[in-house]
Structure formats: structure tokens, C-alpha cells
Design an enzyme around this catalytic site. Sequence first.
Site, PDB file in Angstrom:
ATOM      1  N   ARG A  47       0.815  -1.218   0.000  1.00  0.00           N
ATOM      2  CA  ARG A  47       0.000   0.000   0.000  1.00  0.00           C
ATOM      3  C   ARG A  47       0.855   1.277   0.000  1.00  0.00           C
ATOM      4  O   ARG A  47       0.357   2.358  -0.337  1.00  0.00           O
ATOM      5  CB  ARG A  47      -0.955   0.012   1.200  1.00  0.00           C
ATOM      6  CG  ARG A  47      -0.302   0.139   2.553  1.00  0.00           C
ATOM      7  CD  ARG A  47      -1.343   0.215   3.671  1.00  0.00           C
ATOM      8  NE  ARG A  47      -0.721   0.300   4.987  1.00  0.00           N
ATOM      9  CZ  ARG A  47      -0.304  -0.724   5.700  1.00  0.00           C
ATOM     10  NH1 ARG A  47      -0.461  -1.948   5.228  1.00  0.00           N
ATOM     11  NH2 ARG A  47       0.256  -0.554   6.879  1.00  0.00           N
ATOM     12  N   CYS A 137      14.197  -1.115  22.483  1.00  0.00           N
ATOM     13  CA  CYS A 137      14.524   0.293  22.738  1.00  0.00           C
ATOM     14  C   CYS A 137      14.732   0.588  24.218  1.00  0.00           C
ATOM     15  O   CYS A 137      15.523   1.478  24.574  1.00  0.00           O
ATOM     16  CB  CYS A 137      13.436   1.199  22.174  1.00  0.00           C
ATOM     17  SG  CYS A 137      11.763   0.865  22.773  1.00  0.00           S
ATOM     18  N   GLN A 164       8.690   4.941  30.211  1.00  0.00           N
ATOM     19  CA  GLN A 164       8.755   4.768  28.762  1.00  0.00           C
ATOM     20  C   GLN A 164       7.806   5.693  28.014  1.00  0.00           C
ATOM     21  O   GLN A 164       6.633   5.820  28.349  1.00  0.00           O
ATOM     22  CB  GLN A 164       8.470   3.312  28.398  1.00  0.00           C
ATOM     23  CG  GLN A 164       9.541   2.389  28.918  1.00  0.00           C
ATOM     24  CD  GLN A 164       9.328   0.942  28.567  1.00  0.00           C
ATOM     25  OE1 GLN A 164       9.587   0.065  29.400  1.00  0.00           O
ATOM     26  NE2 GLN A 164       8.860   0.650  27.361  1.00  0.00           N
ATOM     27  N   HIS A 262      12.931   7.386  26.325  1.00  0.00           N
ATOM     28  CA  HIS A 262      12.756   6.555  27.507  1.00  0.00           C
ATOM     29  C   HIS A 262      13.735   6.985  28.593  1.00  0.00           C
ATOM     30  O   HIS A 262      14.874   7.377  28.305  1.00  0.00           O
ATOM     31  CB  HIS A 262      13.020   5.082  27.188  1.00  0.00           C
ATOM     32  CG  HIS A 262      12.004   4.435  26.314  1.00  0.00           C
ATOM     33  ND1 HIS A 262      10.789   4.994  26.027  1.00  0.00           N
ATOM     34  CD2 HIS A 262      12.035   3.222  25.666  1.00  0.00           C
ATOM     35  CE1 HIS A 262      10.107   4.176  25.230  1.00  0.00           C
ATOM     36  NE2 HIS A 262      10.834   3.106  25.000  1.00  0.00           N
TER      37      HIS A 262
END
Length: 358
Positions: A47, A137, A164, A262
Site C-alpha cells: 500500500r 529500545c 517509557q 525513555h
Amino acid sequence: MAPTGSRTGRPTLAVVGATGAVGTVMLQILSQHADIWGEIRLIASPRSAGRKLAVRGEEVEVVALSEEAFDGVHVAMFDVPDDVSAQWAPIAAAKGAVVVDNSGAFRMDPDVPLVVPEINPHAARVRPRGIISNPNCTTLSMIVALGALHAEFGLRELVVSSYQAVSGAGRAGVDTLRRQMSLVAGTELGTSPGDVRRAVGDQTGPFPEPVALNVVPWAGSLAEDGWSSEEMKVRNESRKILGLPNLKVAVTCVRVPVVTTHSLTVHARFQDEVTVAKAREILATAPGVVLFDNPAAGEFPTPADVVGTDPTWVGRVRRALDDSTALELFVCGDNLRKGAALNTAQIAELVAAEIIGA
């Protein structure tokens, strides 16, 4: 885009998931870093095919994810959901590409190295499946600083609480926070039990509770014995990256109303007695770390200052009051940069140097 001019003969790079939140940051980093690549091929879902994105000052057309899209690719950076990586990373590797994967699909596979270039760059060379994994992460927001301290003091125990940012849950997380903030702005909400929840209604997005005017002690999915998947990732990945399979780790992950970056509080116990002076010296000179620590002047890392930067920022460095072998730290790291795109790009650059030097 065919390689031209001085780029001829350089390795071809594919960015899979180029149109996502991390992919967008990845293209910025590729435009900012030294230009070591020949062609950069942008790949996304069908897409998104046909879109044009800017990288290295040029417009590049996105192509659909397919087996043929990896023809001639030397290195492929993946930032896509776990199931997409699980399906397509082996295909790219079979076509001859070295895959650097930012999903959780391969992180704990014993045949896939989990690499942080400041800590274990040598691990990137041993990749039996042709795949290198990028840590989560949250882990990346603290592990560069911890790796530097571990090399000097010998880490033996870790207690961590994370704070976070909502972008860790993707665009939906950011959209949810901004929508909720618009609902609570200019009101007296947050002063009565349940008033924020009633105002937000069912618009909690990817989170189990409202994040505006709130903190949510949960990130990820339910794992065994009440732990979350995010907490288990921090534990398991820290052990693998540092080469400490028996490291004692306790983690609580908390979602806070921050868009990106974070933060973590870290209680780290080491083999021997530690001093703040030596810890500060290590952190001040460690690659990829900024020591920002002067509480008397109100100086310590916060997401509002760290967002958009590459290093791990460290402050509030103290020796534990009741344990001369332990340090207390507060760390911040941009979860879309070092926490995802930057570390992936650094790994890819390690592989490119290997290819060029071969």
C-alpha cells in the site's frame, strides 16, 4: 535509484519498513552519517509502494516488499512487526543480504547475535543465519552506559525501573497521547477518582489505562507470573549483550506521558567496591554516553532535553547508601534514535566496513 558516480561499487542497502516511525528516523540518520552506501532501496508494504521519500537529498521511490526487492542487496535493515520479520528476514538472507533486524523475532535466537556496537561489535561477525538482531529500545536506552561500567567494575546485579515514552508503542501511541491531552487541557481533571478515565472513555489506544495526567505500570504483553514481555526483554537482552547469562535482573516498566525518549532509574551492583569519581570518569569518556550530572545547578537528563539526540545521557550518579558495591543512576535515551534507528544503522555500518574491506 541506481548507484552513480562515487557511489559505484559501494554496498547496496535496503530499508524495509521505510515509511514507519523508525524508518523515518532511519532516513534522517542515513542522510546525516558519512555516505558509505551505493544504492539505498526503500521497501515497504504494497500500500506504500510508489511513495517518494527523501534520503541523502534525493527522492527515492518506495517499492513493495517482495523476494525480488532484495536482488543485489548487501545489507537489509528491517523495521517491521515481528511476524513480518520472521517471514521475510530469512528470505532476504537467502538472497545474500545480511539482515539487521529491529524486531523481537530473533533477539534470543542463539544463532543470531544481539549487537550494540559500543559494547560487542565483534559479535556482528558471527551470524550463522545471516541475521543480526537489534535490542529493544528500553534495553538500548541504558545498556551503553552499563556496558562501560561493567567493563571496569564487573556487573553482578541490576534493578531497573523504566519510564517509557508513548512512541515506543508506535504512531498509535503518540496519537493516543496527543488526543488525550487535548481532552484534558484546560480542565480540572486529575483531581477526582476516575475523572480522567471517564473523560478519555475507551480512547486508550494501545494502552490499558489513560496516559495523559497518569503513569501506567505496564508495557508489553502478559508474560509468566505477572511479568510483562517488555520487562523480560530487558532482563534477557541485557544478559545476552553483556555475556552474563546468570545476571540477576529485576525490572518494572512504566509508561509515562512523554512523546519520545525513555528514561530509567538504575541500581547496579558490581563485583567490588565502586567510587563515584571513577564511575563519572568512565561515563564521561565512554563512546555514545553523555554525563550530565550537576543536581546543585538543576542539571540532569530529562526527555525534554534528550529527545532528538543520539547518546545515552546519564545523571544522578550516586553510590548506594547501604552498599559500597552499588551505583544509582538516572539515564535517558531517545527510543527512536539510539533505541532503534541509530543502533540499527551502526550495525549496518559495521557490516558495510566488513564488506568493503573484504
